[in-house]
Scaffold this motif. Sequence first.
Motif, PDB file in Angstrom:
ATOM      1  N   ASP A   1      -6.990  -1.057  27.751  1.00 27.77           N
ATOM      2  CA  ASP A   1      -5.716  -1.687  26.185  1.00 27.77           C
ATOM      3  C   ASP A   1      -5.508  -1.828  25.313  1.00 27.77           C
ATOM      4  O   ASP A   1      -4.534  -1.869  23.812  1.00 27.77           O
ATOM      5  N   HIS A   2      -7.163  -2.345  25.291  1.00 30.77           N
ATOM      6  CA  HIS A   2      -7.057  -3.042  22.870  1.00 30.77           C
ATOM      7  C   HIS A   2      -8.502  -2.421  23.324  1.00 30.77           C
ATOM      8  O   HIS A   2      -9.297  -2.776  23.371  1.00 30.77           O
ATOM      9  N   PRO A   3      -8.617  -1.109  22.723  1.00 32.46           N
ATOM     10  CA  PRO A   3     -10.224  -0.554  21.632  1.00 32.46           C
ATOM     11  C   PRO A   3     -10.359  -1.339  20.788  1.00 32.46           C
ATOM     12  O   PRO A   3      -9.482  -1.846  20.022  1.00 32.46           O
TER      13      PRO A   3
ATOM     14  N   GLY B   1     -12.352   9.605  25.003  1.00 34.81           N
ATOM     15  CA  GLY B   1     -13.822   8.307  24.548  1.00 34.81           C
ATOM     16  C   GLY B   1     -14.137   7.877  25.527  1.00 34.81           C
ATOM     17  O   GLY B   1     -14.620   8.194  26.516  1.00 34.81           O
ATOM     18  N   VAL B   2     -15.002   6.072  24.316  1.00 36.14           N
ATOM     19  CA  VAL B   2     -16.527   5.952  25.314  1.00 36.14           C
ATOM     20  C   VAL B   2     -16.470   4.899  25.712  1.00 36.14           C
ATOM     21  O   VAL B   2     -15.733   3.815  24.683  1.00 36.14           O
ATOM     22  N   VAL B   3     -16.623   4.260  26.915  1.00 35.06           N
ATOM     23  CA  VAL B   3     -17.299   2.526  26.624  1.00 35.06           C
ATOM     24  C   VAL B   3     -18.344   2.883  26.164  1.00 35.06           C
ATOM     25  O   VAL B   3     -19.160   3.690  26.725  1.00 35.06           O
TER      26      VAL B   3
ATOM     27  N   ILE C   1     -14.105   3.223  22.909  1.00 31.15           N
ATOM     28  CA  ILE C   1     -13.744   3.601  21.362  1.00 31.15           C
ATOM     29  C   ILE C   1     -12.423   4.674  22.190  1.00 31.15           C
ATOM     30  O   ILE C   1     -12.798   5.594  22.905  1.00 31.15           O
ATOM     31  N   VAL C   2     -11.814   4.860  21.182  1.00 29.62           N
ATOM     32  CA  VAL C   2     -10.541   5.840  21.933  1.00 29.62           C
ATOM     33  C   VAL C   2     -10.649   7.265  21.121  1.00 29.62           C
ATOM     34  O   VAL C   2     -10.336   7.032  19.125  1.00 29.62           O
ATOM     35  N   ALA C   3     -10.717   7.994  21.156  1.00 30.95           N
ATOM     36  CA  ALA C   3     -10.910   9.553  20.534  1.00 30.95           C
ATOM     37  C   ALA C   3      -9.890  10.682  21.509  1.00 30.95           C
ATOM     38  O   ALA C   3      -9.716   9.994  22.110  1.00 30.95           O
TER      39      ALA C   3
ATOM     40  N   LYS D   1      -2.267  14.186  23.048  1.00 32.80           N
ATOM     41  CA  LYS D   1      -1.234  12.922  22.923  1.00 32.80           C
ATOM     42  C   LYS D   1      -1.387  12.470  24.325  1.00 32.80           C
ATOM     43  O   LYS D   1      -2.181  13.091  25.603  1.00 32.80           O
ATOM     44  N   ILE D   2      -2.433  11.693  23.502  1.00 37.76           N
ATOM     45  CA  ILE D   2      -3.494  10.665  24.713  1.00 37.76           C
ATOM     46  C   ILE D   2      -2.590   9.667  25.858  1.00 37.76           C
ATOM     47  O   ILE D   2      -1.611   9.167  25.881  1.00 37.76           O
TER      48      ILE D   2
END
Length: 536
Positions: free
Chosen positions: A85-87, A254-256, A268-270, A496-497
């Motif tokens: 929730d907090h990237p 995204g990735v961790v 990291i959200v993409a 839209k994520i």
Amino acid sequence: MSYPEKMRESIRILESTREKRRKQEIPLLSLQERNELIKTYHPQHREGTQRKLKVGVNKGQLVPNEIADLFESKSLIDPNEVDLDHPDYQTDVLVVGGGGGGASAALVAQENGADVILITKLRFGDSNTIMSEGGIQAAVDEFDSPALHYLDTMGGGGFVNIPELVKALVLDAPEVLKWLIDLGVMFDRTDNERNILSSFAGGQCRRRVHSCADYSGLDMMRILRDEVYNRGIEVIEFLPAVELILDDNRTCCGVVAVDLETEKKFVIVAKAVILATGGSGRLHYQNFPTTNHYGATGDGLVIANRAGAKIIFMDAIQFHPTGTLYPEHLFGLLVTEAFRGWGAHLVNSEGERFINELEKRDITASAIIREVDYKKKGVCTPTGREGVWLDTPLVEIINGKGTIKRIFPHLHHRFQGFGIDITREPLLVYPTIHYQNGGILINQEGESSVKDLFVAGEASGGVHGRNRLGGNSLLDIFVFGRRAGKNAALRAKRKKIGKLTLEHVIDYERQLKEMGILREIPSPVLIPDYRFGKAL
């Protein structure tokens, strides 16, 4: 160091047969002979070295044991401890991997209007790209064509390549070559400097490989890295991705990632992700040496498999015929196929040629293994390793004095440091792990079976079939790096994520536990383990 006297005795045998060998014509093998040679002697056909996957979207696929071990291991992270929730970072397109595929993807994604972040496990540029010596294929000469390039590539891969991917590869090739020249890559030129020099690689019907001496990938990566920095693209080093993030629509978001120094986790959200994580040679399949860079441990395969991406041809690992066997300080170092394209012979302990040097790589590697391990005609090093000679002085004899220093300055310099003059003395070679023919299945846009997850370069699969031709790897990373960059940027504009999740990681581990095969050693294995003599 140079060669010890016993090896010099073998060199004298080689020299005594040189003129006879120059007059010898060795025909290419028939299709039946090739199939029998590979089935009998190629390492991928050794009993007990591969097994079928038991869980996940790739259940039933045959892969090397080393890959299966990683696929059956627990995650490096506890998904329940990651705060989605907090990237830490948010962007349009996230590129994972700092080689030629990642750099080209980042550049083209930005050109198409996307905000881009590039993360890489090691330093930006540390990759198999910079290890590439031979050059890049592109059909640009008068008597060549993309159609011939297509047929060579399909034939090289055993005609199981995905035709649409091969079509994209060969049709984009001339444009990619021009793109690289416009960026500043200094390709070798003919004597009049007007045309780019072309050379042969195994499996080609035309001269089609274009090189920058034997520093081809290094020179290309130098240019691309500068271009990425000059365009202001954010690059974060020493930050490997350890899991992919999906949303509740099963799209990649995204990735961790984990900082190699602090072990801190980053989210990291993409809107789209491009995996350009390279190959897996540092897993040292069957304890073979490798030409690959230090970070080639198959990370992208592991996290994509957990996320539900399909793979293809992962049982087909390429063993380059000519890896350095002596001196052992250079064990596994690639000796480019271009040497054979310029006339060097492969010669056994009795001074005999035993294969047409321009056969495909899988054929030539199998022939060397047969000659050394089964016919017992190898040349022995002081520590007991055996290989065959690559008669490099023939390049000077056939093409004129100074050819090696001009075309192969890197290898000339490397061996000179150990007292070996490759203009006058041959090199001892044996097959070495070089390339991951298969990988994550992609389409013509560079997208995997997981929506919004794109893949470029060696991490992908399908274009090369079961065996890659020399010069097609550098071409692959740029063709599909550029395609992935463009299509990821276009996808990001309308994405839209949804709600972010790592539930796929939890579910995959649950399946492994139910099968009783969950391994406690976590994966991906970010850095190869060379303690206690492992791997070599």
